[in-house]
Design an enzyme around this catalytic site. Structure first.
Site, short mmCIF file in Angstrom:
data_model
loop_
_atom_site.label_atom_id
_atom_site.label_comp_id
_atom_site.label_asym_id
_atom_site.label_seq_id
_atom_site.Cartn_x
_atom_site.Cartn_y
_atom_site.Cartn_z
N TYR A 125 0.81 -1.22 0.00
CA TYR A 125 0.00 0.00 0.00
C TYR A 125 0.84 1.26 0.00
O TYR A 125 0.31 2.37 -0.04
CB TYR A 125 -0.98 -0.01 1.18
CG TYR A 125 -2.25 -0.73 0.81
CD1 TYR A 125 -2.18 -2.06 0.41
CD2 TYR A 125 -3.47 -0.10 0.82
CE1 TYR A 125 -3.32 -2.74 0.03
CE2 TYR A 125 -4.62 -0.77 0.45
CZ TYR A 125 -4.54 -2.09 0.07
OH TYR A 125 -5.67 -2.75 -0.31
N LYS A 177 3.80 -14.88 2.29
CA LYS A 177 4.16 -15.46 0.99
C LYS A 177 5.69 -15.48 0.90
O LYS A 177 6.30 -15.06 -0.09
CB LYS A 177 3.53 -14.62 -0.14
CG LYS A 177 3.67 -15.20 -1.53
CD LYS A 177 2.73 -16.35 -1.81
CE LYS A 177 3.03 -16.98 -3.16
NZ LYS A 177 2.14 -18.11 -3.48
N ASP A 211 -2.02 -18.13 -0.35
CA ASP A 211 -2.93 -18.79 -1.31
C ASP A 211 -3.56 -20.03 -0.70
O ASP A 211 -4.77 -20.27 -0.83
CB ASP A 211 -2.23 -19.09 -2.65
CG ASP A 211 -0.81 -19.59 -2.49
OD1 ASP A 211 -0.28 -19.58 -1.36
OD2 ASP A 211 -0.21 -20.00 -3.50
N ASP A 235 -6.26 -7.18 3.25
CA ASP A 235 -7.35 -6.53 2.51
C ASP A 235 -8.18 -7.60 1.80
O ASP A 235 -9.42 -7.63 1.92
CB ASP A 235 -6.72 -5.56 1.49
CG ASP A 235 -7.77 -4.79 0.71
OD1 ASP A 235 -8.89 -4.63 1.22
OD2 ASP A 235 -7.45 -4.36 -0.42
#
Ligand code: NAI
Ligand code: MG
Length: 340
Positions: A125, A177, A211, A235
């Site tokens: 962001y 991740k 994921d 988010d």
């Protein structure tokens, strides 16, 4: 009933004023201790004062440190910057807390009770983006960068573990991740493990790649308790979890800093249904309930949660987004009866 805690109230744009009216009516009847300071922000404020975030509103927020906020419309691609993002950064509201619980009977999932805690300031962001030209095409390559700091990774994971301790939750899942983003997401994971070690024996640690986490949330959401993750993943996952329990009309969120809290619904200003009196006020109502718990009034918060659960048992009291026909006013009146 004594009103002793000053709080800034921003009704917001679109459906904002309709749902805020419902929430303050119910909260005032409940005996909530907030002394509302009405201020404006968003498109309404822009049209009236020439600024989407008037100085008087900022002053009020600085003074009260406590805000109940309706949704604000952000013009797409032009006009002013998102007020929500501006407020988060200006007041260092580093933690975004989004609880998700099954309360509408007959939905897809029976036993969801989890909380997504999203880092609210850093990550992708930071929006450090630009184009690179190749062979005369000025927009041949889109480039974007993000950053996570050790201090912030530590602070947000600590917030999640402290939240778990205070709310009697048993497990915190670090979502990352780091297999691909070995540095950007790796720092979050490594810092998170260090913090988790301090809570060993009290709160369990679990790690998930984002994921795989998304898939598991759809298949077995009841396995999750507290999830903590970086900005963009949070988010996306928190909208996913809202979808597990009835959608945006049921999803509250709190933006929390060291000395300040802004409480709001996750949804936006819903211009497609604004002014029709059919918006679901419950997401903002739940945000109000979180605000009550935040100031130590768990008693009132629980009464309000109980009233919401009770009225949702009745199909005739569900708004259109939940498959019913009830109006905002129907829900308000039912809640006023239920809190008696
Ligand atoms: P949205 O959340 O306003 O609406 C998406 C869909 O959900 C619409 O069909 C809407 O009717 C429905 N919906 C949302 N809240 C509802 C409620 N309480 N009851 C019943 N139905 C509801 O998202 P959208 O359309 O993408 O954004 C509209 C505006 O809101 C944009 O300007 C956007 O920037 C802003 N926005 C503001 C947020 C905030 O202030 N926290 C958050 C998200 C969007
Ligand atoms: Mg979002």
């Amino acid at each position: 009933m004594t009103k002793t805690i000053p709080a800034t109230l921003i009704a917001g744009d679109g459906i904002g004023p309709e749902i805020m009216q419902s929430v303050t009516t119910v909260m005032d009847a409940l005996g909530a201790p907030f002394l509302w300071d009405h201020q404006s922000a968003g498109v309404g404020a822009f049209d009236q004062h020439g600024t989407a975030l008037p100085e008087a509103t900022l002053d009020s927020i600085r003074r009260t440190g406590l805000v109940l906020k309706g949704p604000l419309t952000t013009p797409v691609g032009k006009g002013f910057r998102s007020i929500n993002v501006t407020l988060r950064q200006a007041f260092d509201l580093y933690a975004n807390v989004r609880p998700t619980q099954t309360i509408v009977p007959g939905g897809r999932y029976e036993n969801v009770d989890l909380v997504v805690i999203r880092e609210n300031i850093e990550g992708l962001y930071a929006a450090m983006e630009y184009y690179m030209a190749v062979d005369g095409d000025p927009e041949a390559v889109a480039y974007g960068a993000g950053f996570n700091t050790r201090t912030e990774c530590n602070r947000i994971v600590r917030f999640a573990f402290e939240y778990a301790v205070k709310n009697n939750r048993k497990k915190v899942t670090l979502v990352h991740k780091a297999n691909i983003l070995k540095i950007l997401s790796g720092l979050f994971l490594h810092e998170g493990r260090k913090v988790a070690a301090e809570y060993e024996g009290r709160v369990a640690l679990e790690e998930r790649i984002v994921d795989a986490c998304a898939m598991e949330l759809v298949i077995r959401p009841e396995n999750y308790d507290v999830i903590v993750t970086t900005n963009l993943f949070g988010d996306i996952l928190s909208d996913l979890t809202a979808g597990l329990v009835g959608g945006l009309g049921m999803a509250p969120g709190a933006n929390i800093g060291e000395k300040m809290g802004i409480f709001e619904a996750v949804h936006g200003s819903a211009p497609d249904i604004a002014g029709q009196g059919i918006a679901n006020p419950l997401a903002l109502m739940m945000a109000g309930s979180m605000m009550l718990a935040h100031v130590g009034r768990q008693d009132l918060s629980q009464r309000l949660d109980g009233a919401m659960k009770q009225i949702l048992q009745v199909e005739g009291l569900r708004t259109r987004d939940l498959g019913g026909k009830a109006t905002t006013q129907d829900v308000t009146q039912a809640l006023l009866r239920a809190i008696q």
